[in-house]
Motif scaffolding. Structure first.
Motif, PDB file in Angstrom:
ATOM      1  N   THR A  63      44.463  46.745  54.433  1.00  0.00           N
ATOM      2  CA  THR A  63      43.509  47.086  53.372  1.00  0.00           C
ATOM      3  C   THR A  63      44.197  47.755  52.186  1.00  0.00           C
ATOM      4  OG1 THR A  63      41.741  47.354  54.990  1.00  0.00           O
ATOM      5  CG2 THR A  63      41.397  48.348  52.835  1.00  0.00           C
ATOM      6  N   ALA A  64      45.151  48.622  52.451  1.00  0.00           N
ATOM      7  CA  ALA A  64      45.850  49.307  51.361  1.00  0.00           C
ATOM      8  C   ALA A  64      46.586  48.317  50.462  1.00  0.00           C
ATOM      9  CB  ALA A  64      46.832  50.331  51.932  1.00  0.00           C
ATOM     10  N   LYS A  65      47.128  47.258  51.055  1.00  0.00           N
ATOM     11  CA  LYS A  65      47.860  46.248  50.279  1.00  0.00           C
ATOM     12  C   LYS A  65      46.906  45.435  49.398  1.00  0.00           C
ATOM     13  CE  LYS A  65      52.011  46.938  52.050  1.00  0.00           C
ATOM     14  NZ  LYS A  65      53.186  47.366  51.244  1.00  0.00           N
ATOM     15  N   THR A  66      45.777  45.007  49.963  1.00  0.00           N
ATOM     16  CA  THR A  66      44.849  44.211  49.161  1.00  0.00           C
ATOM     17  C   THR A  66      44.158  45.062  48.102  1.00  0.00           C
ATOM     18  OG1 THR A  66      43.199  44.461  50.929  1.00  0.00           O
ATOM     19  CG2 THR A  66      44.456  42.422  50.882  1.00  0.00           C
ATOM     20  N   GLU A  67      43.901  46.309  48.432  1.00  0.00           N
ATOM     21  CA  GLU A  67      43.349  47.209  47.412  1.00  0.00           C
ATOM     22  C   GLU A  67      44.333  47.389  46.267  1.00  0.00           C
ATOM     23  OE1 GLU A  67      42.350  50.743  49.556  1.00  0.00           O
ATOM     24  OE2 GLU A  67      40.291  50.082  49.959  1.00  0.00           O
ATOM     25  N   ALA A  68      45.616  47.499  46.601  1.00  0.00           N
ATOM     26  CA  ALA A  68      46.648  47.635  45.564  1.00  0.00           C
ATOM     27  C   ALA A  68      46.706  46.396  44.693  1.00  0.00           C
ATOM     28  CB  ALA A  68      48.005  47.894  46.214  1.00  0.00           C
ATOM     29  N   LEU A  69      46.555  45.231  45.307  1.00  0.00           N
ATOM     30  CA  LEU A  69      46.587  43.969  44.567  1.00  0.00           C
ATOM     31  C   LEU A  69      45.428  43.900  43.566  1.00  0.00           C
ATOM     32  CD1 LEU A  69      48.270  41.274  44.656  1.00  0.00           C
ATOM     33  CD2 LEU A  69      46.423  40.356  46.069  1.00  0.00           C
ATOM     34  N   VAL A  70      44.243  44.246  44.023  1.00  0.00           N
ATOM     35  CA  VAL A  70      43.065  44.236  43.144  1.00  0.00           C
ATOM     36  C   VAL A  70      43.219  45.264  42.031  1.00  0.00           C
ATOM     37  CG1 VAL A  70      40.583  44.721  43.051  1.00  0.00           C
ATOM     38  CG2 VAL A  70      41.515  43.346  44.925  1.00  0.00           C
ATOM     39  N   LYS A  71      43.741  46.438  42.374  1.00  0.00           N
ATOM     40  CA  LYS A  71      43.913  47.503  41.376  1.00  0.00           C
ATOM     41  C   LYS A  71      44.928  47.092  40.314  1.00  0.00           C
ATOM     42  CE  LYS A  71      44.513  52.522  41.054  1.00  0.00           C
ATOM     43  NZ  LYS A  71      45.393  52.561  39.888  1.00  0.00           N
ATOM     44  N   MET A  72      46.010  46.439  40.715  1.00  0.00           N
ATOM     45  CA  MET A  72      47.001  45.965  39.748  1.00  0.00           C
ATOM     46  C   MET A  72      46.358  45.055  38.709  1.00  0.00           C
ATOM     47  SD  MET A  72      50.214  45.065  42.282  1.00  0.00           S
ATOM     48  CE  MET A  72      51.013  44.002  41.081  1.00  0.00           C
ATOM     49  N   THR A  74      43.026  44.711  37.936  1.00  0.00           N
ATOM     50  CA  THR A  74      41.960  45.333  37.132  1.00  0.00           C
ATOM     51  C   THR A  74      42.512  46.410  36.193  1.00  0.00           C
ATOM     52  OG1 THR A  74      41.470  46.806  39.003  1.00  0.00           O
ATOM     53  CG2 THR A  74      40.134  44.824  38.774  1.00  0.00           C
ATOM     54  N   ASP A  75      43.552  47.119  36.621  1.00  0.00           N
ATOM     55  CA  ASP A  75      44.151  48.123  35.730  1.00  0.00           C
ATOM     56  C   ASP A  75      44.811  47.471  34.528  1.00  0.00           C
ATOM     57  OD1 ASP A  75      43.351  50.139  37.378  1.00  0.00           O
ATOM     58  OD2 ASP A  75      45.349  50.673  38.120  1.00  0.00           O
ATOM     59  N   SER A  76      45.428  46.316  34.743  1.00  0.00           N
ATOM     60  CA  SER A  76      46.162  45.658  33.660  1.00  0.00           C
ATOM     61  C   SER A  76      45.268  44.805  32.771  1.00  0.00           C
ATOM     62  CB  SER A  76      47.272  44.778  34.246  1.00  0.00           C
ATOM     63  OG  SER A  76      48.230  45.564  34.927  1.00  0.00           O
ATOM     64  N   TYR A  77      44.262  44.167  33.358  1.00  0.00           N
ATOM     65  CA  TYR A  77      43.469  43.197  32.600  1.00  0.00           C
ATOM     66  C   TYR A  77      41.967  43.475  32.592  1.00  0.00           C
ATOM     67  CZ  TYR A  77      47.750  40.544  32.322  1.00  0.00           C
ATOM     68  OH  TYR A  77      49.037  40.157  32.050  1.00  0.00           O
ATOM     69  N   GLY A  78      41.521  44.429  33.387  1.00  0.00           N
ATOM     70  CA  GLY A  78      40.116  44.808  33.373  1.00  0.00           C
ATOM     71  C   GLY A  78      39.178  43.817  34.029  1.00  0.00           C
ATOM     72  N   LYS A  79      39.725  42.828  34.741  1.00  0.00           N
ATOM     73  CA  LYS A  79      38.864  41.799  35.331  1.00  0.00           C
ATOM     74  C   LYS A  79      39.641  40.993  36.361  1.00  0.00           C
ATOM     75  CE  LYS A  79      40.127  38.099  32.134  1.00  0.00           C
ATOM     76  NZ  LYS A  79      39.656  36.895  31.445  1.00  0.00           N
ATOM     77  N   ILE A  80      38.904  40.224  37.127  1.00  0.00           N
ATOM     78  CA  ILE A  80      39.454  39.170  37.975  1.00  0.00           C
ATOM     79  C   ILE A  80      38.566  37.954  37.766  1.00  0.00           C
ATOM     80  CG2 ILE A  80      39.939  38.403  40.335  1.00  0.00           C
ATOM     81  CD1 ILE A  80      40.198  41.400  41.082  1.00  0.00           C
ATOM     82  N   ASP A  81      39.167  36.844  37.383  1.00  0.00           N
ATOM     83  CA  ASP A  81      38.381  35.631  37.134  1.00  0.00           C
ATOM     84  C   ASP A  81      38.148  34.816  38.399  1.00  0.00           C
ATOM     85  OD1 ASP A  81      37.956  35.448  34.120  1.00  0.00           O
ATOM     86  OD2 ASP A  81      40.113  35.809  34.236  1.00  0.00           O
ATOM     87  N   SER A  82      39.144  34.764  39.261  1.00  0.00           N
ATOM     88  CA  SER A  82      39.015  33.956  40.474  1.00  0.00           C
ATOM     89  C   SER A  82      39.890  34.517  41.581  1.00  0.00           C
ATOM     90  CB  SER A  82      39.427  32.495  40.224  1.00  0.00           C
ATOM     91  OG  SER A  82      38.577  31.860  39.303  1.00  0.00           O
ATOM     92  N   ILE A  83      39.457  34.284  42.813  1.00  0.00           N
ATOM     93  CA  ILE A  83      40.268  34.570  43.989  1.00  0.00           C
ATOM     94  C   ILE A  83      40.355  33.290  44.813  1.00  0.00           C
ATOM     95  CG2 ILE A  83      40.384  35.791  46.194  1.00  0.00           C
ATOM     96  CD1 ILE A  83      39.114  38.190  44.828  1.00  0.00           C
ATOM     97  N   ILE A  84      41.566  32.937  45.205  1.00  0.00           N
ATOM     98  CA  ILE A  84      41.778  31.815  46.123  1.00  0.00           C
ATOM     99  C   ILE A  84      42.278  32.403  47.434  1.00  0.00           C
ATOM    100  CG2 ILE A  84      42.992  29.648  46.567  1.00  0.00           C
ATOM    101  CD1 ILE A  84      43.309  29.348  43.519  1.00  0.00           C
ATOM    102  N   ALA A  85      41.421  32.413  48.446  1.00  0.00           N
ATOM    103  CA  ALA A  85      41.765  32.972  49.758  1.00  0.00           C
ATOM    104  C   ALA A  85      42.389  31.864  50.600  1.00  0.00           C
ATOM    105  CB  ALA A  85      40.522  33.543  50.432  1.00  0.00           C
TER     106      ALA A  85
END
Length: 256
Positions: A63-72, A74-85
């Motif tokens: 969880t800490a790794k995926t939270e870090a990925l999302v934070k990177m 959103t902190d840099s671009y303020g959004k996420i357009d898509s996720i490919i799982a």
């Protein structure tokens, strides 16, 4: 907020995931991709090739790794357009009578619960951008394969999860897409490891014949479909649906 498409892809070190990253950048050089995988050397190679690729090394179940990925992102671009799982495993391959709780739990942690967790922490950013959730499913989600009861069940759960997201979150679109039978490490494992010890001869023969007859898909084929969905959005009529990579409804994404 940046106009560049910001996309998260899991399991990017090889196979379909790596091909997805390459396909995204081939279609849109201004896109930004955040990836996660366990093999840092492969991640570094992608970073060297694409300056807009960023990564976290680790398990998708962390969880800490995926939270870090999302934070990177959103902190840099303020959004996420898509996720490919995309990240996933096949093991355990075994008869139901050989059920092992720890093996099944590990499998569902990777193939299902890690995705639920990633979606849950990403939804605010996805809703902000009216984003897309693209799940790499499997034909095994709708058809049984001897010895694959765990994999079949996890992929079927993923299809159902896509339906639930569509029902509960009107600002986000979701889809589960079967990539076909692709020439990846998983296919090699089926032929050489899992098949001989956990599948019937007939079930194994299907996959060995596909390889022998050069009928396996190159990873670039389904990867192009996933990239188009991430860059150009899931069509509204496919929201919450399960489809194959070659479904007619996916043919004109990005060209309409």
């Amino acid at each position: 907020m940046s106009s560049s498409k910001v996309i998260i892809v899991t399991g990017v070190s090889r196979g379909i995931g790596k091909a997805v990253v390459e396909s995204i950048f081939s279609k849109d050089s201004n896109a930004v991709v955040y990836g996660i995988a366990r093999t840092e050397t492969s991640l570094q190679e992608l970073k060297t090739q694409y300056s807009n690729f960023h990564y976290v090394v680790g398990e998708v179940t962390d969880t800490a790794k995926t939270e870090a990925l999302v934070k990177m992102a959103t902190d840099s671009y303020g959004k996420i357009d898509s996720i490919i799982a995309n990240a996933g495993v096949l093991n355990p391959v075994a008869k139901i009578t050989e059920f092992n709780y720890d093996d099944w739990k590990r499998h569902f942690d990777i193939n299902f619960f890690s995705i639920v967790q990633l979606v849950s922490i990403s939804l605010p950013a996805l809703e902000k951008s009216r984003g897309n959730l693209i799940f790499v499913s499997s034909g095994a989600s709708v058809k049984s394969y001897n010895g694959w009861s765990c994999y079949c069940a996890a992929k079927a759960a993923l299809n159902s999860f896509a339906q639930s997201i569509a029902a509960e979150h009107s600002l986000v679109r979701s889809i589960a897409v079967a990539p076909g039978v692709v020439d990846t490490k998983m296919q090699e494992d089926i032929r050489d490891t899992f098949g001989p010890r956990g599948m019937s001869n007939d079930a194994l023969k299907r996959f060995t014949d596909l390889k022998r007859n050069n009928q396996l898909l190159e990873p670039t084929v389904p990867a192009a479909v996933f990239a188009e969905l991430a860059l150009h959005a899931i069509p509204p009529q496919l929201n919450g649906k399960y489809v194959r990579y070659d479904d007619e409804s996916l043919k004109n994404i990005g060209h309409s």
